[in-house]
Design a protein around this motif. Structure first.
Motif, PDB file in Angstrom:
ATOM      1  N   VAL A   1       0.770  -1.235   0.108  1.00  0.00           N
ATOM      2  CA  VAL A   1       0.025  -0.035  -0.086  1.00  0.00           C
ATOM      3  C   VAL A   1       1.070   1.170   0.063  1.00  0.00           C
ATOM      4  O   VAL A   1       1.926   1.134   0.475  1.00  0.00           O
ATOM      5  N   SER A   2       0.444   2.215  -1.001  1.00  0.00           N
ATOM      6  CA  SER A   2       0.933   3.400  -0.727  1.00  0.00           C
ATOM      7  C   SER A   2       0.833   4.257   0.502  1.00  0.00           C
ATOM      8  O   SER A   2      -0.345   4.897   0.702  1.00  0.00           O
ATOM      9  N   SER A   3       1.528   4.362   1.454  1.00  0.00           N
ATOM     10  CA  SER A   3       1.263   4.597   2.779  1.00  0.00           C
ATOM     11  C   SER A   3       1.554   6.362   2.736  1.00  0.00           C
ATOM     12  O   SER A   3       2.386   6.861   2.275  1.00  0.00           O
ATOM     13  N   PHE A   4       0.785   6.816   3.691  1.00  0.00           N
ATOM     14  CA  PHE A   4       1.113   8.269   4.167  1.00  0.00           C
ATOM     15  C   PHE A   4       0.876   8.607   5.666  1.00  0.00           C
ATOM     16  O   PHE A   4       0.003   7.757   6.206  1.00  0.00           O
ATOM     17  N   ARG A   5       1.157   9.684   6.196  1.00  0.00           N
ATOM     18  CA  ARG A   5       0.973   9.838   7.702  1.00  0.00           C
ATOM     19  C   ARG A   5      -0.259  10.840   7.759  1.00  0.00           C
ATOM     20  O   ARG A   5      -0.449  11.641   7.019  1.00  0.00           O
ATOM     21  N   THR A   6      -0.964  10.427   8.974  1.00  0.00           N
ATOM     22  CA  THR A   6      -2.158  11.376   9.302  1.00  0.00           C
ATOM     23  C   THR A   6      -2.080  11.832  10.539  1.00  0.00           C
ATOM     24  O   THR A   6      -1.349  11.177  11.549  1.00  0.00           O
ATOM     25  N   VAL A   7      -2.311  13.143  10.886  1.00  0.00           N
ATOM     26  CA  VAL A   7      -2.340  13.585  12.084  1.00  0.00           C
ATOM     27  C   VAL A   7      -3.964  14.116  12.553  1.00  0.00           C
ATOM     28  O   VAL A   7      -4.332  14.792  11.800  1.00  0.00           O
ATOM     29  N   PRO A   8      -4.323  13.499  13.775  1.00  0.00           N
ATOM     30  CA  PRO A   8      -5.395  13.945  13.973  1.00  0.00           C
ATOM     31  C   PRO A   8      -5.773  15.318  14.567  1.00  0.00           C
ATOM     32  O   PRO A   8      -4.844  15.698  15.393  1.00  0.00           O
TER      33      PRO A   8
ATOM     34  N   VAL B   1      -7.358  25.649  18.085  1.00  0.00           N
ATOM     35  CA  VAL B   1      -6.701  24.890  17.601  1.00  0.00           C
ATOM     36  C   VAL B   1      -6.094  25.176  16.095  1.00  0.00           C
ATOM     37  O   VAL B   1      -6.875  25.389  15.375  1.00  0.00           O
ATOM     38  N   TYR B   2      -4.712  25.100  15.923  1.00  0.00           N
ATOM     39  CA  TYR B   2      -4.306  25.436  14.721  1.00  0.00           C
ATOM     40  C   TYR B   2      -3.486  24.361  14.077  1.00  0.00           C
ATOM     41  O   TYR B   2      -3.251  23.303  14.485  1.00  0.00           O
ATOM     42  N   ALA B   3      -3.317  24.594  12.772  1.00  0.00           N
ATOM     43  CA  ALA B   3      -2.472  23.667  12.149  1.00  0.00           C
ATOM     44  C   ALA B   3      -1.026  23.513  12.382  1.00  0.00           C
ATOM     45  O   ALA B   3      -0.409  24.572  12.280  1.00  0.00           O
ATOM     46  N   GLY B   4      -0.445  22.254  12.687  1.00  0.00           N
ATOM     47  CA  GLY B   4       1.131  22.091  13.096  1.00  0.00           C
ATOM     48  C   GLY B   4       1.828  22.546  11.893  1.00  0.00           C
ATOM     49  O   GLY B   4       2.996  22.753  12.132  1.00  0.00           O
ATOM     50  N   VAL B   5       1.358  21.983  10.797  1.00  0.00           N
ATOM     51  CA  VAL B   5       2.386  21.666   9.489  1.00  0.00           C
ATOM     52  C   VAL B   5       1.269  22.068   8.433  1.00  0.00           C
ATOM     53  O   VAL B   5       0.087  22.081   8.340  1.00  0.00           O
ATOM     54  N   ASP B   6       2.030  22.304   7.215  1.00  0.00           N
ATOM     55  CA  ASP B   6       1.208  22.450   6.041  1.00  0.00           C
ATOM     56  C   ASP B   6       0.721  20.967   5.581  1.00  0.00           C
ATOM     57  O   ASP B   6       1.267  20.029   5.662  1.00  0.00           O
ATOM     58  N   GLY B   7      -0.607  21.141   4.857  1.00  0.00           N
ATOM     59  CA  GLY B   7      -1.095  19.889   4.705  1.00  0.00           C
ATOM     60  C   GLY B   7      -2.537  19.948   4.133  1.00  0.00           C
ATOM     61  O   GLY B   7      -2.835  21.180   3.770  1.00  0.00           O
ATOM     62  N   THR B   8      -3.391  19.044   4.388  1.00  0.00           N
ATOM     63  CA  THR B   8      -4.703  19.007   3.827  1.00  0.00           C
ATOM     64  C   THR B   8      -5.555  18.461   4.929  1.00  0.00           C
ATOM     65  O   THR B   8      -5.345  17.424   5.458  1.00  0.00           O
TER      66      THR B   8
ATOM     67  N   PRO C   1      -2.021   8.002  -6.105  1.00  0.00           N
ATOM     68  CA  PRO C   1      -2.913   8.282  -5.005  1.00  0.00           C
ATOM     69  C   PRO C   1      -2.399   7.788  -3.504  1.00  0.00           C
ATOM     70  O   PRO C   1      -2.001   6.547  -3.690  1.00  0.00           O
ATOM     71  N   PRO C   2      -2.111   8.409  -2.575  1.00  0.00           N
ATOM     72  CA  PRO C   2      -1.747   7.946  -1.258  1.00  0.00           C
ATOM     73  C   PRO C   2      -2.855   6.798  -0.871  1.00  0.00           C
ATOM     74  O   PRO C   2      -4.016   7.139  -0.995  1.00  0.00           O
ATOM     75  N   GLY C   3      -2.416   5.531  -0.265  1.00  0.00           N
ATOM     76  CA  GLY C   3      -3.303   4.682   0.209  1.00  0.00           C
ATOM     77  C   GLY C   3      -3.711   3.622  -0.930  1.00  0.00           C
ATOM     78  O   GLY C   3      -4.495   2.825  -0.413  1.00  0.00           O
ATOM     79  N   ALA C   4      -3.238   3.992  -2.192  1.00  0.00           N
ATOM     80  CA  ALA C   4      -3.347   2.819  -3.098  1.00  0.00           C
ATOM     81  C   ALA C   4      -2.986   1.483  -2.960  1.00  0.00           C
ATOM     82  O   ALA C   4      -1.857   1.483  -2.469  1.00  0.00           O
TER      83      ALA C   4
ATOM     84  N   VAL D   1      -9.168  15.079  10.480  1.00  0.00           N
ATOM     85  CA  VAL D   1      -7.638  14.567  10.061  1.00  0.00           C
ATOM     86  C   VAL D   1      -6.844  15.336   9.258  1.00  0.00           C
ATOM     87  O   VAL D   1      -7.400  16.000   8.517  1.00  0.00           O
ATOM     88  N   LEU D   2      -5.582  15.597   9.696  1.00  0.00           N
ATOM     89  CA  LEU D   2      -4.802  16.547   8.809  1.00  0.00           C
ATOM     90  C   LEU D   2      -3.655  15.824   8.143  1.00  0.00           C
ATOM     91  O   LEU D   2      -3.023  14.884   9.003  1.00  0.00           O
ATOM     92  N   ILE D   3      -3.498  15.797   6.834  1.00  0.00           N
ATOM     93  CA  ILE D   3      -2.564  14.934   6.055  1.00  0.00           C
ATOM     94  C   ILE D   3      -1.333  15.997   5.881  1.00  0.00           C
ATOM     95  O   ILE D   3      -1.480  16.957   4.797  1.00  0.00           O
ATOM     96  N   PRO D   4      -0.277  15.906   6.469  1.00  0.00           N
ATOM     97  CA  PRO D   4       0.883  16.520   6.079  1.00  0.00           C
ATOM     98  C   PRO D   4       1.313  16.642   4.628  1.00  0.00           C
ATOM     99  O   PRO D   4       1.385  15.584   4.118  1.00  0.00           O
ATOM    100  N   ALA D   5       1.641  17.878   4.300  1.00  0.00           N
ATOM    101  CA  ALA D   5       2.079  17.881   2.696  1.00  0.00           C
ATOM    102  C   ALA D   5       3.338  16.893   2.399  1.00  0.00           C
ATOM    103  O   ALA D   5       3.423  16.390   1.404  1.00  0.00           O
TER     104      ALA D   5
END
Length: 413
Positions: free
Chosen positions: A69-76, A232-239, A351-354, A260-264
């Motif tokens: 799987v194409s992994s990616f990190r998420t931030v709650p 609550v603020y976004a800690g990093v750039d992302g989606t 795409p991430p998660g593929a 969920v915040l997905i860092p760029a």
């Protein structure tokens, strides 16, 4: 099937050619459906043996993983405390791009604002006490000067009477001298008390009140931090994704995240694959691999193995209410392997998660080209291992070609 067809060209076909052109046996005459096993038994047996050996050789030295799987990190997106939402700053969209420091939502901060006001008022009170203490110090200083003047006057009077007494005892009585001496002692005590009071006020100004002021300022800073936590603020750039929070909702960091915040920088970086445990001795860091993913059909992605997890998940033991039972790990876990694109931006279109299928290839070229002494049998074997990797690569490309047909036509998905 491909391996069987390939092996039949090396075994069954030569056996048939010998039967046909050397022994004169023909299909439909001497070679029929009932006699084909007897006539071609040597070729069929060798074909089966060669096919099994070839498949074993291919899949062992060039392992495949279908659980990649194409992994990616998420931030709650969570606040540090629970509360009721009073304002949201993210639009009602499926995905929203945010920058580090952008506000996302705000909780009710009435209590925290009151704490800040209380702490600020406490600072103002202590500052007033400091100003009052400055006035007390001025009074204490004046009292010291007054006591010093009174003491000096009494001491001068005593010295004069003492001198007269020494010249003529009849002029000044001993009783008067004793009174003057007591007066000097009393005024000396008053001077000491005035100095002590002055020291006390100075200590209050220089030590006690500044310490209280520092404590009050620390409480104010703490109250301000708690107030800022309500936003609550976004800690990093992302989606920001799955953000369904609205005004009036209750947010609890233990039970209900806000989204969920997905860092760029955590997307399209690597693929995580799980290989069978039988491949533990074959998988090595630096192995070249290829991946086929359904999300990008007709595309083969070159990869390289960058890390292999030495532990297998099925053997982990954690504290709990019951003892660990090895029979609970009936299903063997896989060997977790991290793969990164061989070329820059190799996963850009994925795409991430593929979900993907990954082939890893054993490469003995460096060993063969190193010049180290290798036996003839081993030399041929290593060449064979590298060569059959081509078969596995062809199978992967065949899967990539047939995948759209299998998915869209045969299964109707």
């Amino acid at each position: 099937m491909f391996e069987l067809l390939f092996c039949s060209l090396l075994t069954i076909l030569p056996d048939f050619l010998i039967r046909r052109f050397v022994q004169g046996k023909r299909i439909g005459k001497e070679i029929t459906l009932y006699s084909v096993w007897f006539e071609l038994r040597y070729g069929i047996v060798l074909c089966l043996i060669l096919t099994v050996s070839l498949i074993t050789l291919i899949f062992y030295f060039h392992p495949t993983s279908t659980t990649a799987v194409s992994s990616f990190r998420t931030v709650p997106i969570l606040p540090e405390g629970s509360g009721r939402v009073i304002e949201t700053y993210v639009p009602r969209e499926l995905e929203v791009e945010v920058k580090a420091g952008d506000p996302i939502f705000k909780l009710d901060s009435t209590r925290q604002e009151a704490d800040v006001v209380t702490a600020t008022q406490a600072i103002a009170e202590i500052q007033g006490e400091i100003a009052l203490a400055q006035g007390e110090l001025a009074v204490a200083t004046a009292q010291v000067e007054q006591a010093e003047a009174s003491l000096k006057q009494a001491q001068d009077e005593l010295d004069t009477r003492q001198e007269l007494f020494e010249r003529n005892a009849n002029v000044v009585s001993e009783r008067d001298l004793e009174k003057l001496q007591n007066t000097v002692a009393a005024r000396q005590g008053a001077l000491n008390a005035a100095k002590a009071n002055q020291d006390l006020v100075e200590t209050k100004i220089n030590v006690s009140l500044p310490a209280r002021l520092n404590s009050a300022e620390a409480r104010q800073a703490e109250a301000q931090v708690e107030l800022e936590k309500m936003t609550v603020y976004a800690g990093v750039d992302g989606t920001v994704s799955q953000f369904v929070l609205r005004k009036g909702d209750i947010v609890n960091p233990l039970m209900r995240p806000a989204g969920v915040l997905i860092p760029a920088d955590a997307q399209r970086e690597r693929i995580i694959a799980g290989f069978g445990q039988i491949e533990a001795q074959v998988l090595k860091e630096g192995m070249v691999a290829e991946a086929f993913c359904g999300a990008v059909p007709f595309t083969i992605i070159p990869l390289v193995v960058t890390e292999i997890q030495t532990q297998i998940a099925s053997g982990q033991v954690s504290t709990g209410g019951s003892l660990y039972d090895a029979s609970q790990s009936v299903k063997p876990a896989t060997i977790t392997t991290l793969l990164e694109p061989l070329y820059e931006d190799g996963l850009r279109d994925l795409p991430p998660g593929a979900v993907c299928t990954v082939n890893a290839y054993t490469n003995n070229h460096e060993r063969l080209a190193s010049g180290e002494p290798i036996g003839t049998g081993e030399f041929v074997f290593l060449h064979a291992v590298d060569t059959v990797g081509l078969v596995h690569a062809m199978l992967l490309r065949l899967q990539a070609l047939l995948y759209p047909i299998q998915t869209l036509v045969l299964t109707g998905h």
